[in-house]
Write a protein that holds these residues in place. Sequence first.
Motif, short mmCIF file in Angstrom:
data_model
loop_
_atom_site.label_atom_id
_atom_site.label_comp_id
_atom_site.label_asym_id
_atom_site.label_seq_id
_atom_site.Cartn_x
_atom_site.Cartn_y
_atom_site.Cartn_z
N LEU A 171 0.82 -1.22 0.00
CA LEU A 171 0.00 0.00 0.00
C LEU A 171 0.85 1.27 0.00
CD1 LEU A 171 -2.92 -0.87 2.43
CD2 LEU A 171 -3.03 -0.54 -0.05
N THR A 172 2.08 1.16 0.46
CA THR A 172 2.96 2.34 0.51
C THR A 172 3.71 2.55 -0.81
OG1 THR A 172 4.88 1.11 1.36
CG2 THR A 172 3.30 1.97 2.99
N VAL A 173 3.53 1.61 -1.74
CA VAL A 173 4.25 1.65 -3.02
C VAL A 173 3.26 2.02 -4.12
CG1 VAL A 173 5.59 0.26 -4.67
CG2 VAL A 173 5.82 -0.16 -2.20
N PRO A 174 3.63 2.97 -4.99
CA PRO A 174 2.74 3.29 -6.12
C PRO A 174 2.43 2.03 -6.93
CG PRO A 174 4.56 4.84 -6.01
CD PRO A 174 4.86 3.76 -5.00
N SER A 175 1.21 1.91 -7.40
CA SER A 175 0.79 0.70 -8.10
C SER A 175 1.65 0.38 -9.32
CB SER A 175 -0.68 0.79 -8.51
OG SER A 175 -0.89 1.89 -9.35
N THR A 176 2.22 1.40 -9.94
CA THR A 176 3.07 1.18 -11.12
C THR A 176 4.43 0.60 -10.75
OG1 THR A 176 3.87 3.46 -11.00
CG2 THR A 176 1.98 3.01 -12.46
N ARG A 177 4.78 0.59 -9.46
CA ARG A 177 6.07 0.09 -9.02
C ARG A 177 5.98 -1.17 -8.16
NH1 ARG A 177 10.20 2.61 -10.26
NH2 ARG A 177 11.44 1.90 -8.50
N ARG A 178 4.79 -1.61 -7.86
CA ARG A 178 4.61 -2.75 -6.96
C ARG A 178 5.28 -4.02 -7.48
NH1 ARG A 178 -1.59 -1.36 -5.27
NH2 ARG A 178 -1.00 0.37 -3.92
N HIS A 179 5.18 -4.25 -8.78
CA HIS A 179 5.80 -5.46 -9.34
C HIS A 179 7.32 -5.41 -9.22
CE1 HIS A 179 6.14 -2.72 -12.75
NE2 HIS A 179 7.06 -3.53 -13.24
N LEU A 180 7.90 -4.23 -9.12
CA LEU A 180 9.35 -4.08 -8.98
C LEU A 180 9.82 -4.32 -7.55
CD1 LEU A 180 9.78 -0.86 -11.14
CD2 LEU A 180 10.26 -3.23 -11.82
N GLN A 181 8.94 -4.12 -6.58
CA GLN A 181 9.35 -4.20 -5.19
C GLN A 181 8.76 -5.37 -4.41
OE1 GLN A 181 9.13 -0.47 -3.12
NE2 GLN A 181 9.83 0.68 -4.90
N ASN B 147 -1.95 -17.77 4.14
CA ASN B 147 -2.66 -16.77 3.34
C ASN B 147 -1.76 -16.17 2.25
OD1 ASN B 147 -5.14 -16.96 4.88
ND2 ASN B 147 -3.99 -15.96 6.51
N ILE B 148 -1.24 -17.02 1.39
CA ILE B 148 -0.28 -16.58 0.37
C ILE B 148 -0.94 -16.18 -0.94
CG2 ILE B 148 1.54 -18.03 1.36
CD1 ILE B 148 1.15 -19.87 -1.16
N GLU B 149 -2.25 -16.09 -0.98
CA GLU B 149 -2.96 -15.81 -2.24
C GLU B 149 -2.46 -14.55 -2.94
OE1 GLU B 149 -5.62 -18.43 0.22
OE2 GLU B 149 -4.37 -16.68 0.61
N LEU B 150 -2.04 -13.55 -2.20
CA LEU B 150 -1.56 -12.31 -2.81
C LEU B 150 -0.36 -12.56 -3.73
CD1 LEU B 150 -1.78 -9.25 -3.12
CD2 LEU B 150 -0.45 -9.00 -1.01
N LEU B 151 0.43 -13.57 -3.45
CA LEU B 151 1.59 -13.88 -4.29
C LEU B 151 1.18 -14.28 -5.71
CD1 LEU B 151 3.81 -15.96 -1.83
CD2 LEU B 151 3.93 -13.52 -2.34
N PHE B 152 -0.09 -14.69 -5.89
CA PHE B 152 -0.59 -15.10 -7.20
C PHE B 152 -1.14 -13.94 -8.01
CE2 PHE B 152 -0.58 -18.93 -4.69
CZ PHE B 152 -0.13 -19.89 -5.58
N ASP B 153 -1.19 -12.76 -7.43
CA ASP B 153 -1.69 -11.58 -8.13
C ASP B 153 -0.83 -11.34 -9.36
OD1 ASP B 153 -2.07 -8.90 -9.04
OD2 ASP B 153 -2.85 -8.33 -7.08
N ARG B 154 -1.41 -11.43 -10.53
CA ARG B 154 -0.68 -11.31 -11.80
C ARG B 154 0.08 -9.99 -11.92
NH1 ARG B 154 0.01 -15.98 -14.61
NH2 ARG B 154 -1.91 -17.12 -14.79
N THR B 155 -0.43 -8.92 -11.33
CA THR B 155 0.23 -7.62 -11.47
C THR B 155 1.57 -7.57 -10.74
OG1 THR B 155 -0.88 -6.62 -9.56
CG2 THR B 155 -1.99 -6.44 -11.71
N LEU B 156 1.80 -8.50 -9.79
CA LEU B 156 3.07 -8.51 -9.06
C LEU B 156 4.17 -9.25 -9.82
CD1 LEU B 156 1.84 -9.09 -5.40
CD2 LEU B 156 2.35 -6.93 -6.57
N LEU B 157 3.81 -9.99 -10.84
CA LEU B 157 4.76 -10.70 -11.69
C LEU B 157 5.66 -11.66 -10.91
CD1 LEU B 157 5.89 -7.76 -14.02
CD2 LEU B 157 4.04 -9.42 -14.39
#
Length: 152
Positions: free
Chosen positions: A57-67, A89-99
């Motif tokens: 949440l502290t990272v801009p959405s355009t940079r989340r996949h980088l961090q 609760n690891i489901e967030l790791l599957f979010d495609r936008t995080l690459l």
Amino acid sequence: MIERLEKLVDDITSLNSKLVLLIGPPRSGKTALLAQLSQRRNVPVLNVGAALGRQLLTVPSTRRHLQAADLMKDLTDETARQGLLLLDNIELLFDRTLLLNPLDFLKRHAHARRVICAWPGEVRDGRLSYGRAGHPEYQDYGINGLVPFEIK
């Protein structure tokens, strides 16, 4: 069941990849089993969705996949104790936008320490999956390099 899991946790110490996936249907007791192991070993369980979500949440959405990978590494390093990392609760790791490739990520962490993780999918015919075929986050893997611990 907790005794069987504790024996497995001790037995995998010498393996190259020390990844144990707790696999079972929803409400089968994966989280409760992790909580029991946490209490017995005095190691906290990292709720990945909550902890990584707060960090992202502290990272801009355009940079989340980088961090995302670095943030997750920091969280796991802070949480692991006695060469043991417990993940839920690891489901967030599957979010495609995080690459991220969640299973590869877990396997990399399991070279340095024992990783016990509640897997939000199933194993069938020697294949590990997350989601259903056709779903955007669907993943299908072989089970090489991990130890499945099935909960019925």
